[in-house]
Design a protein around this motif. Sequence first.
Motif, short mmCIF file in Angstrom:
data_model
loop_
_atom_site.label_atom_id
_atom_site.label_comp_id
_atom_site.label_asym_id
_atom_site.label_seq_id
_atom_site.Cartn_x
_atom_site.Cartn_y
_atom_site.Cartn_z
N ASN A 97 4.42 -12.40 0.31
CA ASN A 97 3.46 -11.84 1.25
C ASN A 97 2.70 -12.98 1.92
O ASN A 97 2.73 -14.12 1.45
N LYS A 178 3.62 -6.44 8.18
CA LYS A 178 3.31 -6.46 6.74
C LYS A 178 1.95 -7.13 6.53
O LYS A 178 1.17 -6.73 5.67
N VAL A 181 -0.75 -4.71 7.15
CA VAL A 181 -0.88 -3.80 6.00
C VAL A 181 -1.64 -4.50 4.86
O VAL A 181 -2.58 -3.95 4.29
N ASN A 182 -1.24 -5.74 4.55
CA ASN A 182 -1.91 -6.45 3.46
C ASN A 182 -3.36 -6.79 3.81
O ASN A 182 -4.24 -6.71 2.95
N ILE A 185 -5.20 -3.47 3.28
CA ILE A 185 -5.26 -2.89 1.93
C ILE A 185 -5.79 -3.87 0.88
O ILE A 185 -6.69 -3.55 0.10
N ASN A 186 -5.23 -5.10 0.86
CA ASN A 186 -5.47 -5.95 -0.30
C ASN A 186 -6.93 -6.31 -0.52
O ASN A 186 -7.48 -6.04 -1.59
N ASN A 196 -4.91 2.04 -3.88
CA ASN A 196 -4.57 2.00 -2.44
C ASN A 196 -4.87 3.32 -1.74
O ASN A 196 -5.29 3.36 -0.59
N VAL A 238 1.91 2.99 4.10
CA VAL A 238 1.87 2.28 2.81
C VAL A 238 0.74 2.82 1.95
O VAL A 238 0.90 2.97 0.73
N THR A 242 1.99 4.14 -1.58
CA THR A 242 1.58 3.33 -2.75
C THR A 242 0.20 3.77 -3.22
O THR A 242 -0.58 2.97 -3.74
N ASN A 245 -1.04 2.67 -6.48
CA ASN A 245 -0.97 1.24 -6.77
C ASN A 245 -2.34 0.59 -6.89
O ASN A 245 -3.27 0.95 -6.18
N SER A 247 -3.49 -2.84 -5.76
CA SER A 247 -2.89 -3.88 -4.92
C SER A 247 -2.83 -5.19 -5.71
O SER A 247 -3.57 -5.41 -6.68
N SER A 248 -1.95 -6.08 -5.25
CA SER A 248 -1.80 -7.35 -5.97
C SER A 248 -3.10 -8.15 -5.97
O SER A 248 -3.44 -8.80 -6.96
C1 LIG Z 1 1.95 -3.18 0.05
C2 LIG Z 1 0.98 -3.56 -1.04
C3 LIG Z 1 -0.45 -3.45 -0.57
C4 LIG Z 1 1.23 -2.58 -2.17
O1 LIG Z 1 0.20 -2.59 -3.11
C5 LIG Z 1 1.25 -4.99 -1.44
O2 LIG Z 1 2.13 -5.64 -0.87
C6 LIG Z 1 0.40 -5.69 -2.45
O3 LIG Z 1 -0.23 -5.04 -3.29
O4 LIG Z 1 0.38 -6.95 -2.35
#
Ligand SMILES: CC(C)(CO)C(=O)C(=O)O
Length: 304
Positions: A97, A178, A181-182, A185-186, A196, A238, A242, A245, A247-248
């Motif tokens: 990423n 991407k 998105v990150n 979200i992240n 998420n 996403v 997710t 999830n 996130s990372s």
């Molecule tokens: C797409 C997403 C946000 C999924 O959690 C991701 O790539 C991450 O957590 O780094």
Amino acid sequence: MEIVVFGAGSLGSLLGGLLAREHEVTLVGRDPHVRTVAESGLVLSNRVADSVNPDATTDGRGLDADVAVVTVKSYDTEQAARTLETGSFDAVLSLQNGLGNEERLAAHLDCPVLAGTATYGARLVDPGHVECTGVGEIVLGPTEGGASTLADHVAEAFDDAGIRTRVAGDMPRRLWEKLAVNAGINPVTALARVRNGALDGGPIGGVARSAARETARTARAEGVELSDDAALEALETVIETTAENRSSMRQDIETGRRTEVDAVSGAVVDRAADHGLDVPTNETLAGLVRGWERSQGLREESYQ
Ligand SMILES: CC(C)(CO)C(=O)C(=O)O
Ligand SMILES: NC(=O)C1=CN([C@@H]2O[C@H](COP(=O)(O)OP(=O)(O)OC[C@H]3O[C@@H](n4cnc5c(N)ncnc54)[C@H](OP(=O)(O)O)[C@@H]3O)[C@@H](O)[C@H]2O)C=CC1
């Protein structure tokens, strides 16, 4: 095909384990995980269950293979590139990423560098055991875009191992999408400590959308055709797919580890500055996460 997976943590161990079902794979990672894999093999669990026996080493120097797949965190890309430089590969594929990984690899390597995005979810549970938390897909292609028989060949090898893989001729747009998105979200889920799916509305969702829109605008300033609508649609998709999830970046903060904020929010801020654009949401999020990293002693340098 002979494949080196450089950075056998969560994602690298999952994909390296799957590839080992069909190819000669060498994982490059850390002990005790590497030692366990070398002695007892690698167990894959949850959404994909298998036991495989790839080679594994902690020393990535002087390796020779058809493809090197890079799955280190973005802040380790430079040192990974310097190590890979001592080996010989027909191609290198980044599945990381963040922005700038392919450029950093290409600065050190003579072979073609392919860009890729991964939406598989992976978590290294114990030494020798990785779980697949979500079955996604790999999309890969030339970093600069266009067609490539090399990309076709690498994608075929992934597909033969049962990894859902597509070749794309528009990787510059996909990497920025991407990133949007990150960027949305992240840092938001990491700072608010929410899954998420919590970003699907309300004020917190507005912060994520603002960060994604700023990223899309920066992409266009860089000459990449990514509309606000496309970035927001990718973000919403996403968030939905997710939803459960962590996130990372949230996982990194909750385990006290350095994050990839510099290659996500920080990259948007840096590229926007190159074009005289203000990206206040990304700037604020980068400052807050970097502030946390400094409070934990995870950043030597000052504010920057
Ligand atoms: C797409 C997403 C946000 C999924 O959690 C991701 O790539 C991450 O957590 O780094
Ligand atoms: N995990 C996931 O589900 C997904 C991850 N990604 C992306 O993939 C990338 C990797 O993520 P993830 O797998 O979670 O990260 P991890 O930290 O789990 O894996 C990276 C591994 O590489 C190791 N490493 C770094 N440098 C070297 C080196 N020179 N020699 C040997 N080992 C090395 C790290 O060890 P150490 O930490 O000790 O340095 C670590 O074990 C990131 O960019 C992430 O954003 C993308 C989609 C999904």
